[in-house]
Scaffold this active site. Sequence first.
Site, PDB file in Angstrom:
ATOM      1  N   MET A 112       0.472 -18.436  36.461  1.00  0.00           N
ATOM      2  CA  MET A 112       1.483 -19.292  35.811  1.00  0.00           C
ATOM      3  C   MET A 112       0.970 -20.398  34.958  1.00  0.00           C
ATOM      4  SD  MET A 112       4.354 -17.943  36.870  1.00  0.00           S
ATOM      5  CE  MET A 112       5.363 -19.025  36.058  1.00  0.00           C
ATOM      6  N   GLU A 113      -0.126 -20.927  35.293  1.00  0.00           N
ATOM      7  CA  GLU A 113      -0.657 -21.708  34.406  1.00  0.00           C
ATOM      8  C   GLU A 113      -1.354 -21.186  33.011  1.00  0.00           C
ATOM      9  OE1 GLU A 113      -0.161 -23.580  38.265  1.00  0.00           O
ATOM     10  OE2 GLU A 113      -1.016 -21.748  37.692  1.00  0.00           O
ATOM     11  N   ASP A 127       6.810 -25.401  16.591  1.00  0.00           N
ATOM     12  CA  ASP A 127       7.270 -26.767  16.261  1.00  0.00           C
ATOM     13  C   ASP A 127       6.674 -27.310  15.073  1.00  0.00           C
ATOM     14  OD1 ASP A 127       8.709 -29.205  16.853  1.00  0.00           O
ATOM     15  OD2 ASP A 127       6.818 -29.817  17.550  1.00  0.00           O
TER      16      ASP A 127
END
Length: 191
Positions: A112-113, A127
């Site tokens: 998951m990391e 972004d």
Amino acid sequence: MPLTHFDEKGAAHMVDVGEKALTKRRAVAEGSIRMEPSTLALILSGEHRKGDVLGVARIAGIMGAKRTADLVPLCHPLSLTRVAVELEPRAETSSVYCSATVETRGSTGVEMEALCAVQISLLTIYDMCKAVDRGMRIEGVCLLEKDGGKSGRWVRDVASAGDCEPGAGDPGTGDPARVDSDERLASRRQR
């Protein structure tokens, strides 16, 4: 194989890993973000008004790996021993490829990391560049390999980023995608 994040009544819970052996754990994930050629050129020129897009994205990915347990409710907080995020601009596909390698010595894996590091790196690129290209597309985010623990080593058996398909391989299930092939993984990274 039952889902481990649910108890016998079906309620979500954090898995107890207290009795599991401490072993070296490693995971590698990948993904990419496609964009307009002019957006990639802006990133590569170093003239983006927000600064070094790839440098910021790399740091964001490292921070994302370290904060995974704060973002994914049932993840264990881990003491990570290594997080490496690599970003590779690819002019031929007008994209930036990202891979993340995460390591620890513990009682649960770091898949998951690694996935979080890739996602946060790519989201940071989005972004920082959305003012010039809102059509950017994050794709192909998947686990490439994991090592350590009771289930041992698992390596995904697909061609390249963007080809990751749900169910292509699953650690510990006897799926044919579970292999031991360092050569195939090395060739994937060269693409």
